[in-house]
Design an enzyme around this catalytic site. Sequence first.
Site, PDB file in Angstrom:
ATOM      1  N   ASP A 176       0.861  -1.184   0.000  1.00  0.00           N
ATOM      2  CA  ASP A 176       0.000   0.000   0.000  1.00  0.00           C
ATOM      3  C   ASP A 176       0.900   1.237   0.000  1.00  0.00           C
ATOM      4  O   ASP A 176       1.704   1.422   0.912  1.00  0.00           O
ATOM      5  CB  ASP A 176      -0.896  -0.017   1.242  1.00  0.00           C
ATOM      6  N   ILE A 177       0.784   2.076  -1.045  1.00  0.00           N
ATOM      7  CA  ILE A 177       1.584   3.300  -1.103  1.00  0.00           C
ATOM      8  C   ILE A 177       1.127   4.235   0.019  1.00  0.00           C
ATOM      9  O   ILE A 177      -0.073   4.484   0.185  1.00  0.00           O
ATOM     10  CB  ILE A 177       1.445   3.984  -2.473  1.00  0.00           C
ATOM     11  N   GLU A 219      -4.140   2.547  -4.826  1.00  0.00           N
ATOM     12  CA  GLU A 219      -2.707   2.464  -4.535  1.00  0.00           C
ATOM     13  C   GLU A 219      -2.307   1.134  -3.935  1.00  0.00           C
ATOM     14  O   GLU A 219      -1.227   1.004  -3.350  1.00  0.00           O
ATOM     15  CB  GLU A 219      -2.292   3.604  -3.597  1.00  0.00           C
TER      16      GLU A 219
END
Length: 295
Positions: A176-177, A219
């Site tokens: 997960d960004i 993301e």
Amino acid sequence: MNPTNDKPVVLLVDDVAANIQLVANFLNDQYRIKVATEGKKSLQLAVTEPIPDLILLDIEMPVMDGYEVCRALKQDAETADIPIIFVTAKDDDAEEELGLELGAVDYITKPLRPAIVRARVNAHITLKQQRDQLQKMALIDQLTHLYNRHYLIETAPLKIANAIRHESPLCMVMIDIDFFKSVNDLYGHDKGDKVLQAVAGVIKANTRQGDIAARLGGEEFLLLLDHCDIEAAISKIEFIRNAIEELKPEGINVTASFGVTKLMDHDDDFDSFYKRADKAVYLAKDNGRNRIEIS
């Protein structure tokens, strides 16, 4: 790159070595050839890299004949889509009908004529390549060129079943960004897309052919690392974590959080496996982000 590695792969299955050599001579200028002289071995080669694009299968073989091989291939999700052409001395409508009912795409009778063999093989290889390309377009995320959620849902159960059957390690990684909404808010969605593409590039560059790298949406990304134990997975992910931190796409500082888990004995479906990886990535975010957590 060796250009021969780009050639489609044909698996020849016949208990008579002279027959295999004859057909190989017809095809080896256009295709890579794999060979099996009995049914059981052909089933092993059908799931061994390089995976065949087509199988030329003799019917009359001892122990396990071509019909039995065809049934087994069509019942296995890993091999069900490989086109099979039966090769036989039997010139009988009932035999041909049986072969087609079992799932073969064609039927070539002996004595073999080179031009006919090449033409039939070329036609079915072309059809398979076209089908594979259409399927790939439907299952690839158009922004990042990683696999999409649909591909993951379709393929992950097969990976899990294969790992269980062969007792081989399998690890899942959720990515997960960090603070990606802020990237879009501060720099705009165009630059946000560039960030997603850059992160996806790092992920793709560090996965092997047997792995699955997918964008879940937004993301979030997911990796399935085949034949990979938890120690190797952590080492690989730490390298990816560092590479993302050093990226700075469009001059933007980017980090990501990672949740890692391994396939357990009690995992008989995708959901329980996925939930542990999802739990681990949330733990990584709660514990400060830009880190790896294991569940």
